[in-house]
Design a protein around this motif. Structure first.
Motif, PDB file in Angstrom:
ATOM      1  N   GLU A  81       6.113  -0.962  -1.497  1.00 32.68           N
ATOM      2  CA  GLU A  81       5.684  -2.288  -1.260  1.00 32.68           C
ATOM      3  C   GLU A  81       4.447  -2.072  -0.208  1.00 32.68           C
ATOM      4  OE1 GLU A  81       8.886  -4.922   0.283  1.00 32.68           O
ATOM      5  OE2 GLU A  81       9.395  -5.170  -1.793  1.00 32.68           O
ATOM      6  N   VAL A  82       4.690  -1.082   0.726  1.00 35.92           N
ATOM      7  CA  VAL A  82       3.541  -1.090   1.841  1.00 35.92           C
ATOM      8  C   VAL A  82       2.273  -0.519   0.974  1.00 35.92           C
ATOM      9  CG1 VAL A  82       2.737   0.409   3.648  1.00 35.92           C
ATOM     10  CG2 VAL A  82       4.913  -0.719   3.622  1.00 35.92           C
ATOM     11  N   MET A  83       2.490   0.452   0.328  1.00 37.17           N
ATOM     12  CA  MET A  83       1.398   1.257  -0.388  1.00 37.17           C
ATOM     13  C   MET A  83       0.614   0.172  -1.469  1.00 37.17           C
ATOM     14  SD  MET A  83       2.193   5.231  -1.052  1.00 37.17           S
ATOM     15  CE  MET A  83       3.667   4.921  -1.620  1.00 37.17           C
ATOM     16  N   SER A  84       1.442  -0.795  -2.117  1.00 42.81           N
ATOM     17  CA  SER A  84       1.013  -1.509  -3.273  1.00 42.81           C
ATOM     18  C   SER A  84       0.173  -2.643  -2.242  1.00 42.81           C
ATOM     19  CB  SER A  84       2.309  -2.424  -3.884  1.00 42.81           C
ATOM     20  OG  SER A  84       2.708  -1.241  -4.680  1.00 42.81           O
ATOM     21  N   ASP A  85       0.506  -3.141  -1.174  1.00 41.13           N
ATOM     22  CA  ASP A  85      -0.109  -4.095  -0.395  1.00 41.13           C
ATOM     23  C   ASP A  85      -1.241  -3.501   0.339  1.00 41.13           C
ATOM     24  OD1 ASP A  85       1.681  -5.880  -1.364  1.00 41.13           O
ATOM     25  OD2 ASP A  85       3.005  -5.733   0.626  1.00 41.13           O
ATOM     26  N   PHE A  86      -1.301  -2.213   0.966  1.00 40.08           N
ATOM     27  CA  PHE A  86      -2.358  -2.004   1.826  1.00 40.08           C
ATOM     28  C   PHE A  86      -3.051  -0.726   1.107  1.00 40.08           C
ATOM     29  CE2 PHE A  86       0.771  -4.033   4.415  1.00 40.08           C
ATOM     30  CZ  PHE A  86       0.155  -4.799   5.106  1.00 40.08           C
ATOM     31  N   GLY A  87      -2.966  -0.187  -0.016  1.00 40.55           N
ATOM     32  CA  GLY A  87      -3.476   1.062  -0.780  1.00 40.55           C
ATOM     33  C   GLY A  87      -3.884   2.150   0.263  1.00 40.55           C
ATOM     34  N   TYR A  88      -5.183   2.591   0.296  1.00 41.67           N
ATOM     35  CA  TYR A  88      -5.223   3.864   1.027  1.00 41.67           C
ATOM     36  C   TYR A  88      -4.766   3.862   2.639  1.00 41.67           C
ATOM     37  CZ  TYR A  88      -8.281   5.221  -2.503  1.00 41.67           C
ATOM     38  OH  TYR A  88      -9.271   5.822  -3.883  1.00 41.67           O
TER      39      TYR A  88
END
Length: 205
Positions: free
Chosen positions: A7-14
């Motif tokens: 979820e964190v990567m999906s929301d904040f990308g790089y």
């Protein structure tokens, strides 16, 4: 935990990749295998690129490693000697043992830092003894970057190739981790046996 990571990567990308890998270095139980392989998968269905993810992950690795290196600098050999001088009799440790361990790391630490960056969990913790031994910051950074780039590249690339099947890599990495830990345990037991044997042999002479 895996759901939170994705979820964190999906929301904040790089930025999410950078922060999660930085945290993974500070808190090793956070699995970098999940972070990197899922990030690789995300490059197949988002604006993220493999190169961009590798760069973000490597920056996070270096920042986390530097933080633990700083912790190691605070726990220097002199302070450890004071602790051993007071409590070492319980574990049959002497100040000389600390010096020997420090000398060993000074001699082999360069290769240790590099290879340990390729082993789950230990890849993060190795920064602490590097700091304790006062390893020069430039070679420490170079080896940390090199080891991190190799680790990150392999997992991100595999995640991008497997796509929806990225979790398969995590399963294989669990096997790899268990094998690596088993080998380390065997080496540690052998070292402990040698230490005890030589200590008692000296004592009996």
């Amino acid at each position: 935990m895996e759901q939170w990571i994705t979820e964190v990567m999906s929301d904040f990308g790089y930025l999410g990749v950078f922060l999660l890998i930085g945290l993974e270095n500070l808190f090793p139980p956070i699995p970098s295998e999940v972070i990197l392989t899922f990030a690789g998968f995300m490059t197949t269905n988002s604006d993220l690129t493999v190169i961009g993810v590798i760069i973000a992950a490597t920056l996070g690795s270096v920042i986390g490693a530097l933080a633990l290196y700083a912790v190691g600098r605070l726990l220097d050999v002199t302070r450890l000697e004071r602790i051993v001088e007071r409590w070492g009799h319980i574990l049959r440790l002497k100040k000389e043992d600390i010096r020997k361990a420090d000398a060993w790391f000074d001699k082999y630490g360069i290769w240790t830092v590099f290879f340990c960056r390729l082993i789950p969990l230990i890849r993060s913790l190795i920064s602490i003894p590097a700091g304790m031994s006062r390893m020069k910051i430039v070679p420490f950074l170079l080896l940390t970057v090199l080891g991190s780039v190799i680790w990150n590249t392999i997992l991100v690339y595999l995640g991008s190739v497997l796509g929806d099947s990225w979790e398969t890599i995590v399963e294989y990495m669990d096997v790899y981790s268990n094998v690596a830990y088993a080998l380390i345990a065997v080496i540690a037991l052998a070292a402990a046996g040698w230490f005890i044997k030589t200590r008692f042999l000296k004592k009996n002479k």
